[in-house]
Design an enzyme around this catalytic site. Structure first.
Site, PDB file in Angstrom:
ATOM      1  CB  SER A   8       4.684  -5.396   1.772  1.00  0.00           C
ATOM      2  OG  SER A   8       4.330  -3.974   2.122  1.00  0.00           O
ATOM      3  CG  HIS A  33       0.378  -6.540   1.691  1.00  0.00           C
ATOM      4  ND1 HIS A  33      -0.800  -7.066   2.355  1.00  0.00           N
ATOM      5  CD2 HIS A  33       0.789  -5.585   2.620  1.00  0.00           C
ATOM      6  CE1 HIS A  33      -0.846  -6.597   3.598  1.00  0.00           C
ATOM      7  NE2 HIS A  33      -0.296  -5.653   3.802  1.00  0.00           N
ATOM      8  CG  ASP A  35       1.377  -1.999   3.748  1.00  0.00           C
ATOM      9  OD1 ASP A  35       0.480  -2.712   4.110  1.00  0.00           O
ATOM     10  OD2 ASP A  35       2.632  -2.506   3.829  1.00  0.00           O
ATOM     11  CG  MET A  37       0.594   3.357   6.064  1.00  0.00           C
ATOM     12  SD  MET A  37       2.025   3.379   6.805  1.00  0.00           S
ATOM     13  CE  MET A  37       2.647   1.836   6.529  1.00  0.00           C
ATOM     14  CG  HIS A  66      -2.963  -3.548   5.765  1.00  0.00           C
ATOM     15  ND1 HIS A  66      -1.613  -3.790   6.175  1.00  0.00           N
ATOM     16  CD2 HIS A  66      -3.786  -3.167   6.564  1.00  0.00           C
ATOM     17  CE1 HIS A  66      -1.893  -3.664   7.426  1.00  0.00           C
ATOM     18  NE2 HIS A  66      -3.096  -3.370   7.732  1.00  0.00           N
ATOM     19  CG  MET A  68      -2.379  -0.068   8.242  1.00  0.00           C
ATOM     20  SD  MET A  68      -0.690  -0.101   7.923  1.00  0.00           S
ATOM     21  CE  MET A  68      -0.819  -0.551   6.334  1.00  0.00           C
ATOM     22  CG  MET A 137      -1.567  -5.536  11.877  1.00  0.00           C
ATOM     23  SD  MET A 137      -0.821  -5.425  10.356  1.00  0.00           S
ATOM     24  CE  MET A 137       0.526  -4.737  10.564  1.00  0.00           C
ATOM     25  CG  ASP A 175       1.228  -6.885   6.983  1.00  0.00           C
ATOM     26  OD1 ASP A 175       2.524  -6.941   6.557  1.00  0.00           O
ATOM     27  OD2 ASP A 175       0.456  -5.941   7.071  1.00  0.00           O
TER      28      ASP A 175
HETATM   29  C1  DX5 Z   1       3.262  -2.390   8.284  1.00  0.00           C
HETATM   30  C2  DX5 Z   1       2.792  -2.868   7.053  1.00  0.00           C
HETATM   31  C3  DX5 Z   1       3.315  -3.992   6.429  1.00  0.00           C
HETATM   32  C4  DX5 Z   1       4.809  -3.646   5.843  1.00  0.00           C
HETATM   33  C5  DX5 Z   1       5.603  -5.192   6.374  1.00  0.00           C
HETATM   34  O1  DX5 Z   1       2.366  -1.638   8.892  1.00  0.00           O
HETATM   35  O2  DX5 Z   1       1.313  -3.212   7.168  1.00  0.00           O
HETATM   36  O3  DX5 Z   1       2.847  -4.668   5.370  1.00  0.00           O
HETATM   37  O4  DX5 Z   1       4.911  -3.594   4.611  1.00  0.00           O
HETATM   38  O5  DX5 Z   1       6.786  -5.013   6.033  1.00  0.00           O
HETATM   39  P1  DX5 Z   1       7.941  -5.921   6.632  1.00  0.00           P
HETATM   40  O6  DX5 Z   1       7.646  -7.406   5.850  1.00  0.00           O
HETATM   41  O7  DX5 Z   1       9.229  -4.976   6.263  1.00  0.00           O
HETATM   42  O8  DX5 Z   1       7.639  -6.162   8.085  1.00  0.00           O
HETATM   43 ZN    ZN Z   2       0.558  -4.351   5.517  1.00  0.00          ZN
END
Ligand code: DX5
Ligand code: ZN
Length: 223
Positions: A8, A33, A35, A37, A66, A68, A137, A175
């Site tokens: 990620s 990956h 993310d 947000m 992903h 969010m 998650m 994740d």
């Molecule tokens: C959290 C994200 C994850 C995050 C995971 O909201 O969706 O993808 O990057 O990070 P680690 O592996 O550090 O928990």
């Molecule tokens: Zn993620």
């Protein structure tokens, strides 16, 4: 068992993102990956289209995006144009989930559904046959580097049962809080894809850490 490893980039160094993507390109990783947000669905803002496009230019591996964000259905074409190969939306943010899944597929992407730690796996019952990926998650979404929630193991088992019963091809992606200690148990429980942010990017040798994750099962047997 040959797991899919998806570093990620949330934990990457955005001041030298190209170098970190090159590292992933050369590593044993399978997906990247990403993310996204919005500060509304989750209490944090990460990055959007310009960053994804920049990543796509350098990336030699599929972008596992992903979302969010609230109202993800509004941006499906935009994420495709920004380079997404796999697009996951949150069930908690998708009142018309079935339609959204169809739209993701119509845009030529693999369709994923992400569920928060409190959301029962049973809520996927009527879409599981239509999707390619479930992003389970294992932390509350919003931040990297959080502690893994152990109840995830129960959900992996429930999800595996649902997938088998529905004849679904969906992969199980874990994740949040994945590390070198729990990777083996997660794969043994039925996970197919491991996302790892902090574990990879805070490691002294990220490339080697990706290899260790990739070879978790082999290493476990060797021990
Ligand atoms: C959290 C994200 C994850 C995050 C995971 O909201 O969706 O993808 O990057 O990070 P680690 O592996 O550090 O928990
Ligand atoms: Zn993620």
């Amino acid at each position: 068992m040959n797991p899919i490893i998806a570093p990620s980039i949330l934990s990457a160094d955005f001041g030298k993102l190209n170098e970190d993507i090159e590292m992933i390109n050369k590593s044993a990783a399978d997906w990247i990956h990403c993310d996204v947000m919005d500060g509304r669905f989750v209490p944090n803002i990460s990055f959007g289209f310009p960053v994804l496009k920049a990543v796509k230019k350098v990336a030699k591996k599929p972008l596992d995006v992903h979302l969010m964000i609230l109202e993800p259905e509004k941006y499906i074409a935009d994420f495709r144009n920004a380079g997404a190969d796999i697009l996951s939306v949150h069930i908690e943010a998708s009142p018309h989930l079935h339609r959204t899944i169809q739209q993701i597929k119509e845009h030529g992407m693999m369709a994923g559904v992400a569920i928060n730690p409190h959301t029962p796996v049973s809520q996927l019952e009527h879409v599981i046959a239509a999707i390619d990926l479930v992003c389970l998650m294992s932390v509350n979404p919003g931040f990297g580097g959080q502690k893994f929630i152990a109840n995830t193991y129960i959900k992996i088992k429930q999800l595996k049962d649902l997938i088998v019963a529905s004849n679904s091809k969906a992969k199980i992606e874990i994740d949040g809080g994945v590390d070198l200690r729990n990777a083996g148990a997660l794969l043994a429980a039925g996970a197919d894809v491991l996302v790892a942010g902090n574990t990879v990017f805070s490691a002294e040798n990220p490339d080697q850490t990706i290899s260790l994750l990739k070879n978790t099962v082999r290493n476990t047997i060797a021990v």
